[in-house]
Write an enzyme that holds these catalytic residues in place. Structure first.
Site, PDB file in Angstrom:
ATOM      1  CE1 TYR A  85       2.270 -14.034   0.413  1.00  0.00           C
ATOM      2  CE2 TYR A  85       4.408 -14.925  -0.200  1.00  0.00           C
ATOM      3  CZ  TYR A  85       3.640 -14.028   0.522  1.00  0.00           C
ATOM      4  OH  TYR A  85       4.256 -13.130   1.372  1.00  0.00           O
TER       5      TYR A  85
ATOM      6  CE1 TYR B  17       4.497  -7.729  -1.350  1.00  0.00           C
ATOM      7  CE2 TYR B  17       3.955  -8.448   0.875  1.00  0.00           C
ATOM      8  CZ  TYR B  17       4.763  -8.527  -0.246  1.00  0.00           C
ATOM      9  OH  TYR B  17       5.822  -9.395  -0.283  1.00  0.00           O
ATOM     10  NE  ARG B  18       3.958 -11.950  -2.640  1.00  0.00           N
ATOM     11  CZ  ARG B  18       5.206 -12.360  -2.898  1.00  0.00           C
ATOM     12  NH1 ARG B  18       6.232 -11.850  -2.233  1.00  0.00           N
ATOM     13  NH2 ARG B  18       5.456 -13.264  -3.807  1.00  0.00           N
TER      14      ARG B  18
END
Length: 518
Positions: free
Chosen positions: A91, A464-465
């Site tokens: 991420y 969601y991310r």
């Protein structure tokens, strides 16, 4: 310093002045602006190594030092990017969204305060899952953690990015209870009952009086969290469950439609995750053992891998925690439900308090072996995740899988996917595995990811991310009423951070002058 990236409208002279101010405020030993320092904080799984480059890093270890660092950043209008431990691999890791930002590394803040009677803990952001696990073991505390697949990371940081684990306490964000936050302008606030002086209930009641702010600091850039209260699961009397394998891709529908009601009834209180064969195989083998052909794996190769490791096309681990008599009754329900949908294999498991314990995510043990999947293609391996939220419906899950699997084949990538259960939703986590030493493969990652976002958007599904590269893309997909939510986020951002210095662009939240939504 000559090669240091700079924020917009910044000069090397101004960066040097800011560095000296940080050294004065924190001490030279907590300020890192050498070339090696900058490389250290880059994203190890970056799709483009030239993006998200830090100008340097600072490492405050107290609330007062965080305040002092923010004062310097405001003085020089220098963006800071707070990280807890920087292990959010896939991420963005420790890298900032905006190149030229200074990373605020909070990994040295490692205090733990544990309330054994109530099973609550007050943590600083540098406390990793291994740290907290070791603390519990050293003090013989009767509590279990919930850990993610990469337990190198911060307990606080994981909860703030809505990370998940595998026990009944696996939705980590739901277990936050009270924060201490330094606002971008330097003020310190405590949320919930922490706003009441000397309250013994700060980690007992999450709401306090008035608006509940804990969730406002989740996935946002509204403040620097320096303490977080969390609830932990009491050590259960027993654990019962089963590992279940299913043979066909189409079995996903029956799996979701069978497990979903049990989760909603809370017969299953954990957060099960259905994973495909590659999620299991990629930690035990590498692609070059099976083929040297480019493109997505052919079915006969998949069949050979599955046969060697005894894998279904899909697998799921289901666990029951608590009193043994209750677990025995629930196990009968679970066993019948699984047998009714014709599994390929059911492997039961049991544990009672006092017996030797397996070290796995199901028992709250920190683990890192799932990160082995980064080696699937060889070379400098990595991955990013595409993770939309979808309805807890077998038909919806199967259709989402079929669309996504077809795209993986179209782009010549091997499919690693899973469907993690909340109480009412599924999180469809798709790992894009890659080899950074393969230019042709890396050239496909960005268009592939953008296509998946567009496909999900057409179904009404949002992530969601997401990775740093796609925070604006995903934020813009939340477009109801002209993007009203994004505009609200920007208004709050500008009110709390008038100079726009704290993590600009995080999750699509930009301050004025740097892309803020009007």
């Amino acid at each position: 310093m000559a090669d240091a990236p700079l924020p917009p409208d910044f000069t090397l002279q101004k960066l040097t002045q800011a560095q000296r101010a940080f050294e004065s405020a924190l001490g030279a030993g907590k300020v890192f602006f050498e070339d090696l320092d900058r490389v250290t904080y880059q994203d190890k799984f970056a799709v483009q190594d030239s993006a998200h480059l830090p100008a340097g890093a600072i490492a405050p270890t107290t609330v007062e030092e965080v305040q002092a660092a923010l004062k310097v950043a405001n003085q020089y209008r220098l963006p800071l990017w707070p990280i807890s431990r920087g292990k959010n691999l896939g991420y963005g890791g420790s890298a900032p969204l905006l190149s030229g930002s200074v990373v605020m590394d909070l990994s040295g803040m490692k205090k733990i305060e544990f309330d054994e009677e109530f099973g609550t803990v007050l943590l600083e952001p540098g406390v990793g899952f291994y740290d907290l696990y070791d603390y519990i073991q050293a003090n013989n505390l009767p509590y279990w953690l919930s850990t993610p697949g990469n337990s190198w990371g911060s307990v606080v940081g994981n909860a703030l990015d809505r990370g998940v684990g595998y026990t009944p306490y696996g939705e980590h964000t739901k277990n936050i209870c009270g924060l201490e936050v330094v606002l971008p302008t330097g003020e310190v606030v405590r949320t919930g009952m922490g706003a009441f002086s000397n309250a013994p209930t700060w980690q007992a009641y999450p709401f306090g009086f008035g608006p509940g702010w804990d969730q406002m600091f989740v996935q946002s850039n509204f403040g620097v969290v320096t303490k977080m209260g969390m609830w932990l699961m009491p050590e259960p009397e027993s654990l019962m469950g089963m590992d279940v394998e299913f043979d066909r891709p189409e079995d996903l529908k029956a799996m979701v439609d069978t497990i979903g009601p049990l989760r909603r009834e809370r017969v299953l209180q954990q957060s099960p995750s259905i994973g495909n064969w590659l999620r299991a195989a990629a930690v035990a083998t590498t692609r070059d053992e099976w083929t040297d052909k480019p493109g997505a794996l052919e079915d006969h190769v998949i069949d050979a891998i599955r046969k060697r490791f005894g894998l279904g096309w899909w697998g799921v681990s289901l666990r029951l925690y608590g009193r043994e008599d209750v677990n025995k009754a629930a196990y009968k329900v679970l066993e019948k439900a699984m047998n009714d949908i014709n599994p390929m294999l059911i492997k039961p498991t049991t544990w009672r308090k006092g017996e030797p314990m397996e070290y796995s995510g199901w028992t709250g043990t920190p683990i890192t072996f799932p990160m082995q999947n980064a080696n699937w293609y060889g070379g400098r391996g990595g991955h990013i995740g595409f993770s939309p939220i979808i309805p807890q419906s077998g038909s919806a899950a199967l259709a989402q899988f079929q669309r996504t699997y077809a795209r993986y084949k179209e782009y010549g990538m091997d499919y690693q996917g899973s469907f993690a259960f909340g109480e009412r939703h599924l999180t469809n986590v798709n790992a894009m595995l890659f080899n950074k030493d393969d230019p042709a493969m890396m050239a496909k990652v960005d268009p592939f990811f953008r296509q998946l976002v567009a496909d999900a958007k057409a179904q009404g599904y949002g992530e969601y991310r997401t990775h740093l590269d796609y925070m604006d893309l995903v934020a813009d997909s939340y477009d109801w009423n002209g993007g009203a939510l994004g505009k609200l986020n920007s208004k709050v951002k500008d009110a709390l951070d008038p100079n726009g210095i704290l993590a600009p662009g995080k999750n699509g939240i930009w301050p004025k002058g740097l892309g803020g939504r009007a």
